[in-house]
Design a protein around this motif. Structure first.
Motif, PDB file in Angstrom:
ATOM      1  N   TYR A 117     -20.846  15.065  36.538  1.00  0.00           N
ATOM      2  CA  TYR A 117     -20.432  16.273  36.234  1.00  0.00           C
ATOM      3  C   TYR A 117     -21.954  17.348  35.288  1.00  0.00           C
ATOM      4  CZ  TYR A 117     -20.223  18.304  31.619  1.00  0.00           C
ATOM      5  OH  TYR A 117     -20.209  19.360  30.598  1.00  0.00           O
ATOM      6  N   PRO A 156     -17.045  22.660  36.920  1.00  0.00           N
ATOM      7  CA  PRO A 156     -18.018  21.076  36.167  1.00  0.00           C
ATOM      8  C   PRO A 156     -16.500  20.452  35.601  1.00  0.00           C
ATOM      9  CG  PRO A 156     -19.055  22.775  35.412  1.00  0.00           C
ATOM     10  CD  PRO A 156     -18.076  23.250  35.765  1.00  0.00           C
ATOM     11  N   GLY A 184     -15.531  16.905  37.052  1.00  0.00           N
ATOM     12  CA  GLY A 184     -16.335  15.798  36.622  1.00  0.00           C
ATOM     13  C   GLY A 184     -15.801  15.464  35.427  1.00  0.00           C
ATOM     14  N   VAL A 185     -15.106  16.217  34.530  1.00  0.00           N
ATOM     15  CA  VAL A 185     -14.552  15.285  32.906  1.00  0.00           C
ATOM     16  C   VAL A 185     -13.539  14.510  33.203  1.00  0.00           C
ATOM     17  CG1 VAL A 185     -12.709  16.609  31.056  1.00  0.00           C
ATOM     18  CG2 VAL A 185     -15.893  17.016  32.072  1.00  0.00           C
TER      19      VAL A 185
END
Length: 72
Positions: free
Chosen positions: A11, A38, A41-42
Motif C-alpha cells: 500500500y 493504492p 494494497g487496501v
C-alpha cells in the motif's frame, strides 16, 4: 503478521509511486487510474484480515467482530 506487513508495504509503495504521477497527469482519466492504484494494497489488507478472522477460534472471532463494529 507477515501478511499484514506485506499488504502495508504494498500500500505504501503504491502510494509513493502513484500520488506524484496522479498530480502530474494531464487527463482526468489518467489521474483516476493512478488514484485507484493504492486500492490494491487496501484489498490485500482486507483479505489478510478476513483470513485471520477465519483462522481464529469462535470466541476471538466474536470479539474481533465486535471491535470492528465499534470502530465503524
Amino acid at each position: 503478521m507477515l501478511e499484514y506487513a506485506a499488504a502495508l508495504v504494498g500500500y505504501v509503495a503504491t502510494l509513493w509511486i502513484c500520488l506524484p504521477r496522479a498530480r502530474n497527469a494531464a487527463e482526468a482519466g489518467q489521474r483516476l487510474l493512478f488514484m485507484l492504484g493504492p486500492c490494491a494494497g487496501v484489498l490485500l489488507l482486507a483479505a489478510a484480515v478476513i483470513r485471520h478472522v477465519l483462522r481464529i477460534d469462535e470466541y476471538m472471532r466474536k470479539a474481533v467482530t465486535e471491535y470492528f463494529v465499534i470502530a465503524a
